[in-house]
Scaffold this motif. Structure first.
Motif, PDB file in Angstrom:
ATOM      1  N   UNK A  63      -2.041   1.704  -1.691  1.00  0.00           N
ATOM      2  CA  UNK A  63      -0.743   1.969  -2.304  1.00  0.00           C
ATOM      3  C   UNK A  63       0.303   2.323  -1.246  1.00  0.00           C
ATOM      4  N   UNK A  64      -0.117   3.068  -0.230  1.00  0.00           N
ATOM      5  CA  UNK A  64       0.795   3.365   0.894  1.00  0.00           C
ATOM      6  C   UNK A  64       1.191   2.068   1.580  1.00  0.00           C
ATOM      7  N   UNK A  65       0.232   1.185   1.778  1.00  0.00           N
ATOM      8  CA  UNK A  65       0.527  -0.115   2.391  1.00  0.00           C
ATOM      9  C   UNK A  65       1.496  -0.922   1.537  1.00  0.00           C
ATOM     10  N   UNK A  66       1.305  -0.894   0.234  1.00  0.00           N
ATOM     11  CA  UNK A  66       2.204  -1.623  -0.663  1.00  0.00           C
ATOM     12  C   UNK A  66       3.626  -1.066  -0.587  1.00  0.00           C
ATOM     13  N   UNK A  67       3.749   0.241  -0.496  1.00  0.00           N
ATOM     14  CA  UNK A  67       5.079   0.856  -0.383  1.00  0.00           C
ATOM     15  C   UNK A  67       5.745   0.453   0.929  1.00  0.00           C
TER      16      UNK A  67
END
Length: 127
Positions: A114-118
């Motif tokens: 999710x951090x990567x997606x952000x």
């Protein structure tokens, strides 16, 4: 990055919308998978959260004046941190498990996607 330029109302509003959509869609996909154990539904459970973060981060950053790496990391930390706390708050009433399950190392490692997606959506929405 100037912290004074961050609109707290916008940051928390987009996080709340993202969290609500993510939580409800996750519950619906999990319930659907329990009724109809199909591999496509199983895969959808894993891609729903990162795609939700991609969408809402892109919507958040397209109108923000500052879109640098510091701002993207700030948004990632705040959104994922609040999401973990929100999941911990809902853990007992929804699932019946203790709230401490939301803070296990495997749960926190799972938030890295999710951090990567952000970060990707913040980079993709730069002007």
């Amino acid at each position: 990055m100037n912290v004074h330029n961050v609109s707290l109302k916008r940051l928390l509003g987009f996080w709340l919308a993202c969290f609500a959509v993510n939580y409800v869609s996750g519950m619906l996909l999990y319930t659907t998978y329990q009724i109809v154990p199909h591999p496509a539904i199983f895969m959808a459970m894993f891609v729903a959260a990162p795609l939700t973060y991609l969408l809402f981060t892109w919507l958040y950053f397209r109108k923000v004046t500052e879109n640098d790496w510091a701002m993207r990391f700030l948004v990632a930390a705040v959104w994922v941190g609040l999401s973990v706390v929100g999941a911990a708050i809902l853990m007992k009433p929804v699932y019946g498990y203790p709230w401490t399950i939301a803070f296990t190392p495997s749960t926190l490692r799972g938030q890295l996607i999710n951090v990567s997606a952000i970060l990707v959506a913040g980079w993709a929405s730069r002007k």
